[in-house]
Scaffold this active site. Structure first.
Site, short mmCIF file in Angstrom:
data_model
loop_
_atom_site.label_atom_id
_atom_site.label_comp_id
_atom_site.label_asym_id
_atom_site.label_seq_id
_atom_site.Cartn_x
_atom_site.Cartn_y
_atom_site.Cartn_z
N GLN A 237 0.83 -1.21 0.00
CA GLN A 237 0.00 0.00 0.00
C GLN A 237 0.86 1.26 0.00
O GLN A 237 0.35 2.36 -0.19
CB GLN A 237 -0.95 0.00 1.21
CG GLN A 237 -2.05 -1.05 1.10
CD GLN A 237 -3.06 -0.99 2.24
OE1 GLN A 237 -3.24 -1.98 2.94
NE2 GLN A 237 -3.75 0.12 2.42
N ARG A 384 -9.61 -0.26 7.52
CA ARG A 384 -10.59 0.69 6.99
C ARG A 384 -10.89 1.82 7.97
O ARG A 384 -12.05 2.11 8.31
CB ARG A 384 -11.87 -0.01 6.59
CG ARG A 384 -12.52 0.79 5.47
CD ARG A 384 -13.51 0.02 4.65
NE ARG A 384 -13.85 0.79 3.46
CZ ARG A 384 -14.31 0.29 2.34
NH1 ARG A 384 -14.46 -1.00 2.23
NH2 ARG A 384 -14.60 1.06 1.32
N CYS A 385 -9.83 2.44 8.42
CA CYS A 385 -9.99 3.64 9.23
C CYS A 385 -8.67 4.36 9.26
O CYS A 385 -7.64 3.76 8.98
CB CYS A 385 -10.43 3.31 10.65
SG CYS A 385 -9.10 2.69 11.67
N GLU A 760 -13.10 5.27 4.11
CA GLU A 760 -13.18 4.62 5.41
C GLU A 760 -14.41 4.98 6.21
O GLU A 760 -14.79 4.26 7.13
CB GLU A 760 -11.96 5.04 6.23
CG GLU A 760 -10.70 4.78 5.47
CD GLU A 760 -9.50 5.29 6.19
OE1 GLU A 760 -9.57 6.37 6.76
OE2 GLU A 760 -8.50 4.59 6.19
N1 PCD Z 1 -13.62 9.80 -3.73
C1 PCD Z 1 -14.45 10.66 -4.45
N2 PCD Z 1 -14.82 11.85 -3.90
C2 PCD Z 1 -14.40 12.18 -2.65
C3 PCD Z 1 -13.56 11.30 -1.92
C4 PCD Z 1 -13.18 10.12 -2.50
O1 PCD Z 1 -14.86 10.34 -5.57
N3 PCD Z 1 -14.75 13.35 -2.09
C5 PCD Z 1 -13.17 8.53 -4.35
C6 PCD Z 1 -11.65 8.59 -4.57
O2 PCD Z 1 -11.25 9.20 -5.67
C7 PCD Z 1 -11.26 7.12 -4.47
C8 PCD Z 1 -12.25 6.58 -3.48
O3 PCD Z 1 -13.40 7.46 -3.50
O4 PCD Z 1 -11.46 6.51 -5.71
C9 PCD Z 1 -11.64 6.50 -2.03
O5 PCD Z 1 -11.00 7.72 -1.75
P1 PCD Z 1 -10.32 8.07 -0.38
O6 PCD Z 1 -11.35 8.14 0.70
O7 PCD Z 1 -9.43 9.23 -0.60
O8 PCD Z 1 -9.44 6.79 0.00
P2 PCD Z 1 -8.11 6.24 -0.70
O9 PCD Z 1 -6.93 6.80 0.01
O10 PCD Z 1 -8.22 6.34 -2.14
O11 PCD Z 1 -8.25 4.72 -0.37
C10 PCD Z 1 -7.95 4.25 0.94
C11 PCD Z 1 -9.23 3.66 1.57
C12 PCD Z 1 -8.83 2.80 2.74
S1 PCD Z 1 -7.80 3.42 3.85
C13 PCD Z 1 -9.35 1.56 2.88
S2 PCD Z 1 -8.91 0.66 4.22
C14 PCD Z 1 -10.33 0.95 1.93
C15 PCD Z 1 -11.01 2.08 1.12
O12 PCD Z 1 -9.95 2.90 0.61
N4 PCD Z 1 -9.64 0.02 1.08
C16 PCD Z 1 -10.27 -0.36 -0.10
N5 PCD Z 1 -11.77 1.55 0.07
C17 PCD Z 1 -11.36 0.40 -0.61
N6 PCD Z 1 -12.01 0.03 -1.71
C18 PCD Z 1 -11.60 -1.09 -2.35
N7 PCD Z 1 -12.28 -1.48 -3.45
N8 PCD Z 1 -10.55 -1.83 -1.93
C19 PCD Z 1 -9.87 -1.48 -0.83
O13 PCD Z 1 -8.85 -2.19 -0.43
MO1 PCD Z 1 -6.96 1.63 5.15
O14 PCD Z 1 -6.11 2.70 6.29
O15 PCD Z 1 -5.78 0.94 4.23
O16 PCD Z 1 -7.19 0.41 6.44
#
Ligand code: PCD
Length: 806
Positions: A237, A384-385, A760
């Site tokens: 990432q 996812r935060c 997120e």
């Molecule tokens: N957007 C729009 N408008 C606004 C904002 C935003 O349209 N106002 C869109 C953009 O461009 C991109 C999307 O929506 O396409 C997202 O963005 P953002 O909020 O800035 O974010 P990024 O940096 O691009 O990415 C990151 C995130 C995270 S952190 C996570 S866990 C998850 C989410 O992303 N992962 C994933 N989502 C998703 N989806 C998918 N399909 N796969 C994946 O793996 Mo961490 O811290 O790493 O735990």
């Protein structure tokens, strides 16, 4: 003919720029089997690596017998810590300032820990080799409970740190203690608690869980002994940061390392950190002179790479009789497992947990977090935060509910009277953040109206009557959440990872015929960057999005960036994209003025062209300007049309949302059925509404999983009880409800296009919303707090404990 001249609207539509629901350009490949993931990479003579892993959670490793494994046909090498030690690679630095064993060095600290790396001519031979390695272990006492880990006579887990009273984040006061992180005003908060009309207190546990992307983690390392160049493909990432780290720990000059993240099948934070497999594939390639692939299987993924959460949050919230909150106190015990491998910016050992005052105007607050070692897998990633924001949101949104119970108030009203008001932005929170913009009351009212909140409450009351009268065995729960996120790390002055400032970048090159390529320091894992970032450029410089190629993930070509996690791509790289576009536009303006034989100031931008002010029939399109940039000698202007921007954001962005969930709970089976889920998100300016909706659907489904079943559980011996998808809950279409999405738009005042992150948000807001719905159903029977995940068994037990089964 005159009517063949496209209208402004037609020209705008032709760009498919910001605000349009442009179809995802990636999907042509993805839906036709043309994705190129790490495991798709096949190189001549490529070898395969596989790990011997510890069955014990805490044990001394006395001897590793490799002879039998070496006899397995196809096995070429068995690498142990003893082999890595002379290279200084038996341990590696973590992102959190700790260090972590690459291969077991004398002991193991969690079940599934890497003990030896077997290299063979194919994947199956490697697995057979793993079977044939014999390891002598001496079991040691196991600690899986972070509170017990801090008892005076608890076993010493990290012998390598023995006697070290100073850690990466300040003093250590116990052999299993990692750090204490304090924010806010302790004395003032305690004084508020002592004087308050009402104080509600509760322990809120956010259980250990795990991101589980479709594709597991993996890498292919190829050391070319002739050129001295190392190419490393992987599920990264943050490809540039990986290049720098590989250079620093291997001593290979950074220009001789090329890191490539090909297509990534979902990241969710799982692919931010550095894993033993990456190091071992590189070492094995250097030793054998052949490319070496390592790809973990599902069990390895669930057992050893990057867990998430595991925060015990003791909270106190104080308020007046009328419900005005006066103070918030939180003490968190954070279970980090065997090594502190949390992926947080350096100065934030508990991530952005100090956003735990949420959407509320809380004048006084205090937060302390104790990081603790246990015999569990390391990680602590932002699943996812944005770095512990989901823990913070869960904590405050539960505390609000607990306070509502104590005050005997409606929780929607309690929120309303405590929201930060629109005119208070930019708002400085008691725990040190400056919220950029927000309009919480508008969002809240819109949400309550959309679901018909008062009617729902009336229906719920009726259902409760029916339940009490024995007419139904179902209870109705209404879950409320108003969350505020903090995404887009982020100011270089505050945020770095391993000393690398968290800016991001975009480089745009316009070709002579008026199409373009743009490269970014981020990397899509499914989010659709190739679609959306082209839309930003289209609107900024007037070239159709369809004529712009987007490239990410190759460190030999992309400008340096810190990668994609913490919803930072739009706030940071998206801003860089707009800024690079503006540089191009400025040059294009000079070229247009020259071509039109007027002063620079006498032309203005109009969708896809520059026009002479007051004479709209005199113009040069961006296509014409692009060609001129390569074809005319323009005095004072260099040939070519390209620009790069490295963007250091002045602040983070603060997306927010109002979510409401209606659940029906069967008290006899413990089943919970989502009747309705309404999600209003405000992510500022919206680039692609369709992609945003997809992001919200995905994040809500992960939230459903976490709140209602997903858990990495251990027994007392440190055995991971949920290391397969038989035990680890992944919702299918069967369990996934319909979602209603909605939005308000409050642009970020400091972002060049006003956009905030969104990826997120649905997870951050979704988890407390589902959980609050479960709690709300049982509120009339005296339930204030029960721990997630709310699977059928736990809900049944809750009902049972409240005497509802008699
Ligand atoms: N957007 C729009 N408008 C606004 C904002 C935003 O349209 N106002 C869109 C953009 O461009 C991109 C999307 O929506 O396409 C997202 O963005 P953002 O909020 O800035 O974010 P990024 O940096 O691009 O990415 C990151 C995130 C995270 S952190 C996570 S866990 C998850 C989410 O992303 N992962 C994933 N989502 C998703 N989806 C998918 N399909 N796969 C994946 O793996 Mo961490 O811290 O790493 O735990």
């Amino acid at each position: 003919m005159k009517d063949e001249v496209p209208t402004t609207e037609e020209r705008v539509a032709n760009l498919k720029g910001m605000g349009s629901s442009r179809k995802r350009v990636e999907d042509v490949r993805f839906t036709q089997g043309r994705g190129n993931y790490v495991d798709d990479i096949k190189l001549d003579g490529m070898l395969f690596g596989d790990f011997v892993r510890s069955p014990y959670a805490h044990a001394r490793v006395t001897t590793i017998h490799t002879e039998e494994a070496m006899k397995v046909p196809g096995v070429l090498a068995v690498i142990t810590a003893a082999d890595l030690e002379p290279l200084g690679l038996h341990w590696m630095p973590t992102l959190a300032g700790d260090k972590q064993m690459v291969l077991a060095d004398g002991k193991v600290l969690f079940q599934g820990q890497e003990v030896a790396f077997v290299v063979a001519t194919d994947r199956y031979a490697a697995a057979d080799g793993v079977e044939a390695v014999e390891v002598d272990y001496e079991e040691l006492p196991v600690v899986v409970d972070p509170f017990k880990a801090m008892e005076p006579d608890a076993p010493v887990l990290r012998e390598d740190l023995e006697g070290q009273t100073e850690g990466a984040h300040g003093p250590r006061r116990h052999h299993n203690h990692i750090f204490t992180w304090e924010q806010g005003d302790k004395d003032a908060t305690e004084a508020v608690m002592a004087e308050a009309d009402v104080v509600a207190e509760e322990m809120i546990y956010y259980h250990r869980t795990h991101p589980s992307p479709l594709e597991t983690c993996g890498s292919v390392a190829s050391m070319d002994k002739v050129t001295g160049k190392l190419t490393l493909w992987g599920t990264f990432q943050a490809p540039h940061a990986i290049r720098t780290v590989v250079s620093l720990i291997s001593g290979i000059a950074e220009h001789n390392i090329r890191v490539i993240s090909p297509d990534i099948g979902g990241g969710f934070g799982n692919k931010v950190g550095a894993y033993a497999g990456y190091v071992c594939s590189v070492v094995a390639s250097i030793v054998t002179g052949k490319p070496v692939k390592w790809v973990e299987d599902r069990m390895e993924n669930l057992m050893s790479t990057a867990f998430a959460r595991d925060y015990w949050m003791q909270g106190k919230i104080a308020a007046t009789k009328e419900g005005k909150i006066t103070g918030l106190w939180c003490h968190t015990t954070a279970d980090h497992g065997g090594f502190d491998a949390c992926a947080d910016p350096t100065k934030f050992p508990a991530g952005f947990m100090n956003i735990c005052t949420g959407s509320y105007d809380i004048p006084t607050a205090y937060l302390a977090v104790d990081g603790v070692y246990t015999n569990k897998a390391p990680g602590g990633v932002a699943y996812r935060c944005s770095f512990r924001v989901t823990e913070a949101a869960y904590f405050i949104e539960r505390m609000i509910e607990v306070l509502a119970i104590k005050l005997n108030m409606d929780a929607a009203e309690l929120r309303r009277i405590n929201f930060i008001k629109k005119e208070q932005f930019p708002y400085n929170s008691a725990l040190g953040w400056e919220y950029d913009s927000g309009d919480y009351h508008t969002a809240w009212d819109k949400a309550l109206n959309a679901v018909g909140y008062d009617d729902l409450r009336a229906e719920q009351a009726q259902q409760l009557e029916d339940f009490k009268a024995g007419k139904t065995r179902r209870l109705m729960g209404i879950g409320l959440t108003h969350f505020t996120e903090i995404v887009g790390a982020g100011p270089v002055k505050n945020c770095d990872i391993l000393g690398l400032g968290m800016f991001d970048s975009c480089e745009i090159r316009i070709h002579p015929t008026g199409s373009a390529i743009a490269r970014l320091g981020t990397i899509s894992q499914g989010q659709g960057h190739a679609t959306t970032f082209a839309q930003i450029i289209a609107s900024e410089i007037g070239i159709p999005a369809d004529d712009i190629t987007l490239e990410e993930g190759d460190t030999d070509t992309a400008p340096y960036g810190l990668g994609t996690y913490g919803s930072r791509s739009t706030p940071v790289a998206g801003a860089a994209t707009a800024m690079a576009g503006r540089k191009i536009k400025a040059k294009a303006q000079m070229i247009a003025a020259y071509l039109l034989e007027v002063h620079d100031d006498d032309v203005e931008f109009d969708v896809d062209r520059f026009v002479v002010k007051g004479a709209p029939e005199r113009f040069k399109t961006m296509k014409e300007i692009a060609f001129a940039a390569y074809n005319q000698a323009i005095p004072g202007v260099e040939p070519g049309l390209e620009a790069v921007s490295y963007y250091d954001p002045p602040n983070m962005t603060y997306p927010f949302g109002a979510y409401i969930c209606v659940l029906d709970i069967d008290v006899d089976t413990g089943e919970a059925e989502v009747r309705k889920f309404y999600a209003l998100d405000d992510c500022g300016t919206r680039i692609n509404p369709m992609i945003i909706e997809g992001q919200v659907h995905g994040g809500l489904t992960e939230a459903l999983a976490i709140a209602m079943g997903q858990e990495i559980a251990y027994d007392e011996m440190g055995n991971n009880k949920s290391a397969t998808l038989m035990d680890f809950f992944i919702p299918t279409s069967w369990e996934t409800p319909n979602y209603e999405t909605d939005h308000t738009t409050t642009p970020s005042p400091h972002h060049p296009i006003g956009a905030k992150g969104v990826g997120e948000s649905p997870n951050v807001g979704g988890v407390p919303c589902f959980s609050n719905a479960v709690h709300d159903a049982f509120r009339p029977f005296g339930l204030t707090q029960s721990h997630m995940p709310h699977d059928h068994w736990r809900i049944w037990k809750t009902a049972n404990g409240l005497g509802l089964h008699s």
